[in-house]
Motif scaffolding. Structure first.
Motif, PDB file in Angstrom:
ATOM      1  N   ARG A   1      10.077   3.360   9.956  1.00  0.00           N
ATOM      2  CA  ARG A   1       9.066   4.107  10.696  1.00  0.00           C
ATOM      3  C   ARG A   1       9.314   5.604  10.643  1.00  0.00           C
ATOM      4  NH1 ARG A   1      10.914  -0.026  13.541  1.00  0.00           N
ATOM      5  NH2 ARG A   1      12.058   1.213  15.057  1.00  0.00           N
ATOM      6  N   ARG A   2      10.270   6.000   9.791  1.00  0.00           N
ATOM      7  CA  ARG A   2      10.599   7.413   9.618  1.00  0.00           C
ATOM      8  C   ARG A   2      10.740   7.702   8.142  1.00  0.00           C
ATOM      9  NH1 ARG A   2      12.089   9.441  14.693  1.00  0.00           N
ATOM     10  NH2 ARG A   2      12.792  11.359  13.700  1.00  0.00           N
ATOM     11  N   THR A   3      10.705   8.978   7.783  1.00  0.00           N
ATOM     12  CA  THR A   3      10.890   9.374   6.392  1.00  0.00           C
ATOM     13  C   THR A   3      12.296   9.000   5.938  1.00  0.00           C
ATOM     14  OG1 THR A   3      11.527  11.584   7.166  1.00  0.00           O
ATOM     15  CG2 THR A   3       9.226  11.260   6.487  1.00  0.00           C
ATOM     16  N   ALA A   4      12.460   8.838   4.625  1.00  0.00           N
ATOM     17  CA  ALA A   4      13.756   8.453   4.078  1.00  0.00           C
ATOM     18  C   ALA A   4      14.775   9.569   4.281  1.00  0.00           C
ATOM     19  CB  ALA A   4      13.615   8.134   2.587  1.00  0.00           C
ATOM     20  N   GLY A   5      16.025   9.185   4.415  1.00  0.00           N
ATOM     21  CA  GLY A   5      17.093  10.168   4.570  1.00  0.00           C
ATOM     22  C   GLY A   5      18.213   9.636   5.425  1.00  0.00           C
ATOM     23  N   HIS A   6      19.363  10.314   5.369  1.00  0.00           N
ATOM     24  CA  HIS A   6      20.539   9.867   6.113  1.00  0.00           C
ATOM     25  C   HIS A   6      20.872  10.781   7.283  1.00  0.00           C
ATOM     26  CE1 HIS A   6      21.614   8.139   1.934  1.00  0.00           C
ATOM     27  NE2 HIS A   6      20.963   7.240   2.637  1.00  0.00           N
TER      28      HIS A   6
ATOM     29  N   SER B   1       0.333   3.470   9.419  1.00  0.00           N
ATOM     30  CA  SER B   1      -0.210   3.120   8.104  1.00  0.00           C
ATOM     31  C   SER B   1       0.775   3.385   6.975  1.00  0.00           C
ATOM     32  CB  SER B   1      -1.508   3.897   7.842  1.00  0.00           C
ATOM     33  OG  SER B   1      -1.279   5.303   7.933  1.00  0.00           O
ATOM     34  N   ASP B   2       1.857   4.149   7.279  1.00  0.00           N
ATOM     35  CA  ASP B   2       2.847   4.497   6.255  1.00  0.00           C
ATOM     36  C   ASP B   2       4.178   3.779   6.447  1.00  0.00           C
ATOM     37  OD1 ASP B   2       1.116   6.287   4.966  1.00  0.00           O
ATOM     38  OD2 ASP B   2       1.610   7.876   6.398  1.00  0.00           O
TER      39      ASP B   2
ATOM     40  N   THR C   1       7.145   1.084   6.010  1.00  0.00           N
ATOM     41  CA  THR C   1       7.633   0.382   4.827  1.00  0.00           C
ATOM     42  C   THR C   1       8.588  -0.739   5.254  1.00  0.00           C
ATOM     43  OG1 THR C   1       7.565   2.490   3.614  1.00  0.00           O
ATOM     44  CG2 THR C   1       8.729   0.659   2.594  1.00  0.00           C
ATOM     45  N   PRO C   2       8.277  -2.012   4.925  1.00  0.00           N
ATOM     46  CA  PRO C   2       7.057  -2.491   4.262  1.00  0.00           C
ATOM     47  C   PRO C   2       5.837  -2.301   5.155  1.00  0.00           C
ATOM     48  CG  PRO C   2       8.324  -4.343   5.085  1.00  0.00           C
ATOM     49  CD  PRO C   2       9.183  -3.128   5.290  1.00  0.00           C
ATOM     50  N   GLY C   3       4.667  -2.375   4.550  1.00  0.00           N
ATOM     51  CA  GLY C   3       3.440  -2.124   5.284  1.00  0.00           C
ATOM     52  C   GLY C   3       3.158  -3.171   6.340  1.00  0.00           C
ATOM     53  N   LEU C   4       2.461  -2.759   7.396  1.00  0.00           N
ATOM     54  CA  LEU C   4       2.178  -3.681   8.492  1.00  0.00           C
ATOM     55  C   LEU C   4       1.321  -4.859   8.056  1.00  0.00           C
ATOM     56  CD1 LEU C   4       1.605  -1.267  11.513  1.00  0.00           C
ATOM     57  CD2 LEU C   4       3.489  -2.876  11.190  1.00  0.00           C
ATOM     58  N   ASP C   5       0.395  -4.644   7.133  1.00  0.00           N
ATOM     59  CA  ASP C   5      -0.439  -5.753   6.671  1.00  0.00           C
ATOM     60  C   ASP C   5       0.434  -6.848   6.063  1.00  0.00           C
ATOM     61  OD1 ASP C   5      -2.715  -4.508   7.519  1.00  0.00           O
ATOM     62  OD2 ASP C   5      -3.303  -3.754   5.544  1.00  0.00           O
ATOM     63  N   TRP C   6       1.412  -6.434   5.279  1.00  0.00           N
ATOM     64  CA  TRP C   6       2.336  -7.413   4.680  1.00  0.00           C
ATOM     65  C   TRP C   6       3.161  -8.107   5.756  1.00  0.00           C
ATOM     66  CZ3 TRP C   6       7.647  -8.127   4.382  1.00  0.00           C
ATOM     67  CH2 TRP C   6       8.093  -9.023   3.407  1.00  0.00           C
TER      68      TRP C   6
END
Length: 395
Positions: A171-176, A185-186, A188-193
């Motif tokens: 639910r956040r951008t990639a990074g450490h 809507s963004d 990962t994985p998507g909510l529809d899946w």
């Protein structure tokens, strides 16, 4: 943490140095550790990796207790990890539903997988980030063959050999280190899946507590969780992991104690009441689950004002689902008069709570210029469009 720092950390020398370091609670502790390790001839890269992990282990105590002393983290991974006592409750629900194996998709540094494996479930953990997956593998290594960890996409994970799936969509951008929230809507994985998978097998989906309720499917149980005063997550349960007749649940934990309120739907609110002898503040999980009305009825209370999550009544009743305050008096709401009134009552220690008003408690406390040996709680809110200040004592 990048791959080079991970390689530096995953050596016998680095791990021995890390385990030998005392807890680093302050910047002074960190500075001394760096100086000692550099004086001993260790490289700057190794020192940075070891000291960084030692500092994270101290922070991780709040979530993992003693387990933190043998775990590895990224800063973002620690911040996003489920607290171990809550992960244990998720695992307990899995076990009670007859689940023997679970795929943890989006496992992060392994917080939930620790809970699953800790009660004997077989776990297949997957994370899309290679560094995070490597740290999860290290953290879960004590469970041996009962836990596998791979670097990969949740959508590609084989599910034929598991009884259930635990999903923690990114639910956040990639990074450490520094990351930012993204829109639903963004994820990962998507909510529809995620929701499609929840229709065909038992699934638990971990989401933020402020997740848009309009997006929650009708056929799942939505459980909001508050832990030690903070509302930390919303979990959607499907299949046999969802309880019969339950669509809304609020779980409130304090230390080792836990209470839960469940309902087939949102609860009807109680009518607005005039200010009584007590004000009650429902736990965040209760508010998010829209079960305030259920709590109000147990307290013989009503809503203090429309749209404001404070309850009021005259009954000397308490609930584990709400903090209760005995009202002393109503004070002037403007800062100068309020400060004078508090000083006249010798109140030097003040807990400030607010709903429906634009107030920064830290800034307000400075402006009030408190003096005295007494303590109290100040509740700031709006009733009938007017700002009010209530001087109270916690019950």
């Amino acid at each position: 943490m990048d791959a080079a720092e991970l390689d530096a950390l995953f050596t016998p020398e680095a791990l021995r140095l890390l385990d030998a370091l005392p807890p680093l609670h302050s910047t002074g502790d960190v500075a001394r550790a760096v100086s000692q390790l550099r004086a001993a001839g260790h490289s700057p890269e190794l020192v940075s990796a070891v000291v960084g992990q030692a500092r994270l282990r101290v922070r991780a105590w709040a979530k993992f207790g003693d387990f933190a002393d043998r775990m590895l983290f990224t800063r973002a991974g620690l911040e996003q990890a489920t607290r171990l006592p809550i992960a244990a409750r998720h695992a307990g629900r899995m076990r009670d539903a007859g689940i023997g194996s679970v795929a943890d998709l989006g496992c992060g540094i392994g917080g939930d997988a620790l809970g699953f494996a800790g009660i004997g479930l077989r776990v297949h953990a997957v994370d899309a980030d290679p560094v995070t997956a490597a740290l999860a593998a290290y953290n879960l290594a004590p469970f041996g063959a009962d836990v596998t960890v791979v670097n990969g996409l949740a959508e590609d994970a084989p599910l034929d050999d598991v009884d259930a799936v635990w999903l923690d969509p990114a639910r956040r951008t990639a990074g450490h280190t520094e990351t930012a929230r993204v829109q639903a809507s963004d994820y990962t994985p998507g909510l529809d899946w995620c929701f499609a998978l929840a229709k065909v097998m038992p699934v638990g989906i971990k989401l933020g507590p402020a997740f848009d309720r309009a997006l929650i499917p009708d056929d799942v149980e939505a459980q909001w969780i508050s832990a030690d005063g903070s509302t930390i997550e919303c979990v959607l349960w499907s299949g046999r992991l969802a309880r019969e007749g339950v669509r809304r649940a609020a779980l409130v934990t304090r230390g080792q104690e836990a209470w839960e309120l469940t309902a087939p739907a949102d609860a009807d609110d109680e009518p607005v009441r005039t200010l009584g002898a007590f004000v009650h503040e429902p736990a965040g999980a209760v508010i998010r689950a829209r079960l305030i009305g259920e709590v109000a009825r147990t307290l013989d209370a009503g809503v203090l004002a429309p749209g404001i999550a404070y309850l009021t009544g005259d009954a000397e009743a308490t609930s584990p689902f709400a903090a209760s305050f005995r009202v002393r008096e109503t004070l002037p709401a403007d800062v100068r008069s309020l400060g004078a009134a508090l000083r006249a009552r010798s109140i030097g220690t003040l807990e400030i709570k607010k709903r429906g008003v634009d107030v920064d408690p830290a800034v307000l406390r400075t402006k009030l210029k408190l003096r005295g040996d007494e303590s109290a709680t100040l509740i700031l809110t709006r009733v009938g469009g007017k700002r009010i200040a209530l001087l109270c004592d916690r019950v």
